[in-house]
Design a protein around this motif. Structure first.
Motif, PDB file in Angstrom:
ATOM      1  N   ALA A   1     -63.868  54.438  41.779  1.00 27.67           N
ATOM      2  CA  ALA A   1     -63.851  52.972  41.737  1.00 27.67           C
ATOM      3  C   ALA A   1     -65.190  52.426  42.195  1.00 27.67           C
ATOM      4  N   THR A   2     -65.691  51.431  41.462  1.00 28.18           N
ATOM      5  CA  THR A   2     -66.907  50.714  41.840  1.00 28.18           C
ATOM      6  C   THR A   2     -66.547  49.248  42.018  1.00 28.18           C
ATOM      7  N   VAL A   3     -66.888  48.694  43.196  1.00 27.98           N
ATOM      8  CA  VAL A   3     -66.522  47.325  43.547  1.00 27.98           C
ATOM      9  C   VAL A   3     -67.725  46.415  43.339  1.00 27.98           C
ATOM     10  N   SER A   4     -67.444  45.165  43.028  1.00 25.67           N
ATOM     11  CA  SER A   4     -68.510  44.204  42.740  1.00 25.67           C
ATOM     12  C   SER A   4     -69.396  43.927  43.953  1.00 25.67           C
ATOM     13  N   ASP A   5     -68.924  44.245  45.170  1.00 22.33           N
ATOM     14  CA  ASP A   5     -69.760  44.069  46.371  1.00 22.33           C
ATOM     15  C   ASP A   5     -70.568  45.329  46.681  1.00 22.33           C
ATOM     16  N   GLU A   6     -70.719  46.204  45.675  1.00 20.15           N
ATOM     17  CA  GLU A   6     -71.544  47.405  45.708  1.00 20.15           C
ATOM     18  C   GLU A   6     -70.929  48.556  46.492  1.00 20.15           C
ATOM     19  N   ARG A   7     -69.675  48.457  46.845  1.00 16.55           N
ATOM     20  CA  ARG A   7     -69.002  49.607  47.453  1.00 16.55           C
ATOM     21  C   ARG A   7     -68.623  50.590  46.345  1.00 16.55           C
ATOM     22  N   ILE A   8     -68.747  51.868  46.629  1.00  9.47           N
ATOM     23  CA  ILE A   8     -68.433  52.915  45.660  1.00  9.47           C
ATOM     24  C   ILE A   8     -67.466  53.908  46.307  1.00  9.47           C
ATOM     25  N   PHE A   9     -66.378  54.190  45.607  1.00  5.95           N
ATOM     26  CA  PHE A   9     -65.422  55.196  46.053  1.00  5.95           C
ATOM     27  C   PHE A   9     -65.570  56.409  45.140  1.00  5.95           C
ATOM     28  N   LYS A  10     -65.965  57.524  45.726  1.00  5.13           N
ATOM     29  CA  LYS A  10     -66.305  58.711  44.942  1.00  5.13           C
ATOM     30  C   LYS A  10     -65.080  59.314  44.265  1.00  5.13           C
ATOM     31  N   ASN A  11     -65.345  60.188  43.322  1.00  6.37           N
ATOM     32  CA  ASN A  11     -64.283  60.930  42.636  1.00  6.37           C
ATOM     33  C   ASN A  11     -63.858  62.090  43.527  1.00  6.37           C
ATOM     34  N   ILE A  12     -62.637  62.035  44.044  1.00  2.90           N
ATOM     35  CA  ILE A  12     -62.154  63.053  44.978  1.00  2.90           C
ATOM     36  C   ILE A  12     -62.059  64.421  44.322  1.00  2.90           C
ATOM     37  N   ASN A  13     -61.932  64.462  42.988  1.00  2.00           N
ATOM     38  CA  ASN A  13     -61.807  65.738  42.286  1.00  2.00           C
ATOM     39  C   ASN A  13     -63.121  66.507  42.222  1.00  2.00           C
ATOM     40  N   LYS A  14     -64.227  65.848  42.576  1.00  2.00           N
ATOM     41  CA  LYS A  14     -65.529  66.519  42.566  1.00  2.00           C
ATOM     42  C   LYS A  14     -65.943  67.024  43.935  1.00  2.00           C
ATOM     43  N   THR A  15     -65.076  66.858  44.934  1.00  2.00           N
ATOM     44  CA  THR A  15     -65.395  67.337  46.284  1.00  2.00           C
ATOM     45  C   THR A  15     -65.196  68.847  46.370  1.00  2.00           C
ATOM     46  N   TYR A  16     -65.829  69.460  47.366  1.00  2.42           N
ATOM     47  CA  TYR A  16     -65.758  70.915  47.531  1.00  2.42           C
ATOM     48  C   TYR A  16     -64.328  71.382  47.789  1.00  2.42           C
ATOM     49  N   LYS A  17     -63.580  70.614  48.580  1.00  2.00           N
ATOM     50  CA  LYS A  17     -62.221  71.001  48.952  1.00  2.00           C
ATOM     51  C   LYS A  17     -61.305  71.097  47.735  1.00  2.00           C
ATOM     52  N   VAL A  18     -61.337  70.069  46.880  1.00  5.38           N
ATOM     53  CA  VAL A  18     -60.470  70.066  45.696  1.00  5.38           C
ATOM     54  C   VAL A  18     -60.923  71.115  44.694  1.00  5.38           C
ATOM     55  N   LYS A  19     -62.230  71.268  44.525  1.00  5.50           N
ATOM     56  CA  LYS A  19     -62.740  72.287  43.598  1.00  5.50           C
ATOM     57  C   LYS A  19     -62.295  73.685  44.017  1.00  5.50           C
ATOM     58  N   LYS A  20     -62.307  73.943  45.332  1.00  2.00           N
ATOM     59  CA  LYS A  20     -61.885  75.251  45.843  1.00  2.00           C
ATOM     60  C   LYS A  20     -60.403  75.477  45.586  1.00  2.00           C
ATOM     61  N   LEU A  21     -59.590  74.438  45.786  1.00  4.37           N
ATOM     62  CA  LEU A  21     -58.148  74.549  45.541  1.00  4.37           C
ATOM     63  C   LEU A  21     -57.855  74.758  44.051  1.00  4.37           C
ATOM     64  N   LYS A  22     -58.609  74.066  43.193  1.00  5.11           N
ATOM     65  CA  LYS A  22     -58.418  74.226  41.744  1.00  5.11           C
ATOM     66  C   LYS A  22     -58.807  75.639  41.291  1.00  5.11           C
ATOM     67  N   LYS A  23     -59.821  76.194  41.932  1.00  2.51           N
ATOM     68  CA  LYS A  23     -60.226  77.562  41.631  1.00  2.51           C
ATOM     69  C   LYS A  23     -59.131  78.551  42.048  1.00  2.51           C
ATOM     70  N   SER A  24     -58.544  78.318  43.225  1.00  8.05           N
ATOM     71  CA  SER A  24     -57.439  79.170  43.691  1.00  8.05           C
ATOM     72  C   SER A  24     -56.230  79.026  42.781  1.00  8.05           C
ATOM     73  N   LEU A  25     -55.982  77.796  42.310  1.00 10.17           N
ATOM     74  CA  LEU A  25     -54.860  77.549  41.408  1.00 10.17           C
ATOM     75  C   LEU A  25     -55.031  78.321  40.103  1.00 10.17           C
ATOM     76  N   LYS A  26     -56.240  78.303  39.580  1.00  9.31           N
ATOM     77  CA  LYS A  26     -56.524  79.020  38.335  1.00  9.31           C
ATOM     78  C   LYS A  26     -56.274  80.524  38.502  1.00  9.31           C
ATOM     79  N   LYS A  27     -56.660  81.046  39.658  1.00 11.18           N
ATOM     80  CA  LYS A  27     -56.480  82.467  39.954  1.00 11.18           C
ATOM     81  C   LYS A  27     -54.993  82.812  40.041  1.00 11.18           C
ATOM     82  N   GLU A  28     -54.226  81.981  40.746  1.00  8.47           N
ATOM     83  CA  GLU A  28     -52.790  82.238  40.903  1.00  8.47           C
ATOM     84  C   GLU A  28     -52.040  82.060  39.578  1.00  8.47           C
ATOM     85  N   GLN A  29     -52.494  81.153  38.731  1.00  7.25           N
ATOM     86  CA  GLN A  29     -51.859  80.977  37.425  1.00  7.25           C
ATOM     87  C   GLN A  29     -52.087  82.194  36.530  1.00  7.25           C
ATOM     88  N   ARG A  30     -53.256  82.804  36.630  1.00  8.91           N
ATOM     89  CA  ARG A  30     -53.514  84.033  35.869  1.00  8.91           C
ATOM     90  C   ARG A  30     -52.592  85.163  36.342  1.00  8.91           C
TER      91      ARG A  30
END
Length: 387
Positions: free
Chosen positions: A195-224
């Motif tokens: 989300a980008t707000v008109s008062d210049e505040r920016i809320f980052k994409n949580i899916n691009k953080t290290y924590k979520v990326k690591k969990l998604k990698k573990s998920l892919k491994k467990e799904q295999r």
């Protein structure tokens, strides 16, 4: 005003058996109602209402089929609610709001046990435990989350990833936010940044953080791993003539479900925190775009990224939170060119591509971030509907 509190519970072994049995009966009754309606419609062309099916079930079917007496072993209110949920699904289908009702599969569908409040002693909430109809006192995982001495209307118990939760509906008076209104804001939702707000505040994409990326990698491994177990199970069934144990497969399914649940909880928590940050300054209004989420999901290149952002959940929660704090929510038309319009001079840049992250106006030469430009246009847009 009604508010729902969802909290994890720690039931005893005896309570777990009772919950699982009730969930199983509710799932069976839901599927039975759908199948019965299909058969009745083929034979007579009529639709059976939930009330009619309930009377037929209790007065005709169960007395004449003694092997189905186990339906009576669980809460009648929970069974009745599962029938009404089936009726609601059919009505939504007739209104063309959803597809045809689907059967609920064992251990793969979300089945809730509805427990209404019949008298004052049915629901009692204490600091560390709660009294629930048909179960008695059950320990709560968190202390002090649900307000004590609150007027509870009903509760619903659900099971997810081998954990049990209860959603309690409370009639609560909210304290009015007497803070003065600040200037209205526009919020542009996206994929690169959440989300980008008109008062210049920016809320980052949580899916691009290290924590979520690591969990998604573990998920892919467990799904295999799960896929390999399914394949080996098929081979063993062919060689040994079937009936090979699925215990290891179910263990692996639970691991995958827990990872899915953890990632989903992180995303939901981030949405709640983002909404709280937007609302706590009490702007006069919040203007967002009326996005066509179902249409956006048809883009096979971006559908996964869009689904991970949970934009529809964000919109619903934002509207509810703003109503509680007496903040006006505006929806701009989905065809409004917020990204292509210059926030400085109002000219439209028709050849703007999705890859262009910086907006350069061909008329006045203004240079501004694409998402910030869209957020400012949403703030200043005067054609909207209030929700």
């Amino acid at each position: 005003m009604l508010k729902a509190y969802k909290i994890e519970i720690k039931p005893t072994e005896e309570q777990i058996k009772k919950i699982n049995k009730t969930i199983g009966v509710c799932r069976f009754i839901y599927n039975f109602y759908i199948a019965h309606n299909q058969e009745t419609y083929k034979n007579s062309g009529k639709f059976v209402s939930g009330m009619s099916f309930s009377k037929w079930l209790n007065n005709d079917f169960i007395p004449n089929n003694r092997n189905y007496l186990w339906i009576k072993d669980v809460s009648s209110k929970a069974v009745k609610q599962s029938i009404m949920n089936g009726e609601k699904a059919f009505k939504q289908f007739f209104k063309k709001e959803t597809g045809f009702p689907k059967f609920k599969k064992k251990n793969r569908s979300n089945v809730g046990v509805y427990l209404p409040k019949n008298n004052k002693t049915d629901f009692i909430v204490e600091r560390h435990r709660a009294k629930i109809p048909t179960l008695g006192f059950v320990r709560l995982k968190e202390f002090g989350y649900i307000p004590l001495n609150s007027n509870i209307k009903s509760g619903t118990i659900t099971k997810k990833c081998d954990r049990y939760y209860i959603s309690i509906l409370v009639d609560k008076e909210f304290k009015k936010n007497n803070k003065q209104y600040s200037f209205g804001i526009g919020v542009d939702l996206g994929i690169k940044e959440f989300a980008t707000v008109s008062d210049e505040r920016i809320f980052k994409n949580i899916n691009k953080t290290y924590k979520v990326k690591k969990l998604k990698k573990s998920l892919k491994k467990e799904q295999r791993k799960l896929s390999r177990k399914y394949e080996s199970l098929k081979i063993r069934n062919k060689e040994e003539g079937g009936n090979v144990t699925r215990q290891n497969v179910q263990k692996q399914v639970l691991k995958v479900q827990k990872l899915h649940n953890r990632i989903n909880n992180i995303r939901t928590d981030y949405i709640n925190k983002t909404i709280n940050e937007l609302v706590k300054t009490k702007p006069e209004f919040i203007n967002i775009e009326d996005l066509n989420i179902s249409g956006m999901m048809k883009n096979r290149h971006l559908s996964k990224a869009i689904a991970e952002q949970k934009l529809y959940e964000f919109r619903n929660k934002l509207i509810n939170k703003c109503h509680q704090n007496e903040i006006e929510v505006r929806l701009s038309n989905r065809f409004y060119a917020s990204s292509k319009t210059c926030s400085q001079c109002g000219s439209i840049k028709k050849d703007l591509k999705l890859a262009d992250r910086t907006y350069i106006c061909p008329e006045c030469g203004a240079v501004i971030d694409r998402d910030l430009n869209a957020a400012i246009n949403l703030r200043d847009n005067q054609i909207y509907k209030i929700v």
